[in-house]
Design an enzyme around this catalytic site. Sequence first.
Site, PDB file in Angstrom:
ATOM      1  CG  ASN A 152      -1.736   1.295   1.435  1.00  0.00           C
ATOM      2  OD1 ASN A 152      -1.495   2.347   0.835  1.00  0.00           O
ATOM      3  ND2 ASN A 152      -2.694   0.981   2.253  1.00  0.00           N
ATOM      4  CG  ASP A 166       5.914   2.251   3.366  1.00  0.00           C
ATOM      5  OD1 ASP A 166       5.766   2.017   4.409  1.00  0.00           O
ATOM      6  OD2 ASP A 166       4.832   2.042   2.462  1.00  0.00           O
TER       7      ASP A 166
HETATM    8 ZN   LIG Z   1       1.951   4.444   4.033  1.00  0.00          ZN
END
Ligand SMILES: [Zn+2]
Length: 450
Positions: free
Chosen positions: A284, A311
């Site tokens: 995501n 991330d």
């Molecule tokens: Zn995020």
Amino acid sequence: MTTTSVPPVVLRGARPLGGEAADVVLADGVIREIAAPGAAAVPEGAVEIAADGHVLLPGLVDLHTHLREPGREDAETVASGTRAAAAGGFTAVHAMANTSPVADTAGVVEQVWRLGQEAGWVDVHPVGAVTVGLDGERLAELGAMADSAARVRVFSDDGRCVHDPILMRRALEYVKAFDGVVAQHAQEPRLTEGAQMNEGVVSAEIGLAGWPAVAEEAIIARDVLLAEHVGSRLHVCHLSTAGSVEIVRWAKGRGIDVTAEVTPHHLILTDELARTYDPTFKVNPPLRTAADVEAVRAGLADGTIDIVATDHAPHTREDKDCEWGAAAFGMTGLETALSVVQATMVDAGRLTWADVARVMSANPARIGRIDGTQGRPVAVGEPANLTLVDPSATRTVDGAAQATASGNTPFAGRELPGRVVATFLRGRATVADGAPVAAPAPAAARGGVR
Ligand SMILES: [Zn+2]
């Protein structure tokens, strides 16, 4: 103030920012001397490291790391995640707030900050939640987190979008008081209900619910206008579509104070990988199309995208080794980020090593307001937060051999260029000979966030 009993180090023949070979002397936590090969004054007791042809970069800074502690220590801990960060060449990370409990109070951000200091691998800067419990309903105590020992400057509900425009406006207004920034995970919730992957040809063919580009782009467009309206600072997390790059480019041209990040995986992987139904590739925002990959590379090359952020999202085997629809979103990234940037940008002639220092160290440090101590030039007198890279090495990624506690790397079995040979935090090696050093001393005085 830096106190250390660490022996001095001489890096023989290293190339600062990929330039001319030099001998670089580290002592007392700073860069003592940069001299022509053989010309440096070698301090007594110095450790000499053969670094011929190796590129010397400022220690990398990640603005977007999930360390999972407190709450999901089965996936990662502050200690294992920051050890992985050091292995990947990082000397500072920003730890995202979606822990359990959520990092939405001074108490929790101070806990994470202290755990980072105790581990000693990198400087850990907690990100504070924008809303209480990430529930998107009322603002967290941003000021208390900013004033805490952790001195939080980056606020994000990452994992979720601050979708209520009134709350987003208030957060942008509030952080101005302490020069903070709101880092938005741009995902319109109604447009992505039940979404599993990028909406497009592949999702239609394999029958997984699609996640349209407009769900990301609509939030970014709204937020740059809100940032302009209230005169505040916005950071866009992990942008992934060609349209997002266009919107940020437009906003910057208009003088809006916006910065943007791209992840390594969005620089190299596409939604074609969903055809494998391997949930390793479920992330995501989702992997997009080849045209989007080309657009984010171009945006990173021309400065529209300011930084690469990992991330890094570790997950347990139980959360990933299941059918696609049930699997968690996310993939690890700390130990492969620099190699992916080398493969896609440096070796392709689109960024120099000096540019890599900018997008993976100086710019993220500036956005996170830690640029007094991190993301500094490779120059005499500067803190010895450094990464030594052998760009001619290649390696085959092995998830089980990584320092992170989770094995969900999307690059398993893939050959990538470049190898982090050594990482130094204030002159002390956290990585040597390509491996994390066994037991780091507790972090020395870490200097303030400026
Ligand atoms: Zn995020």
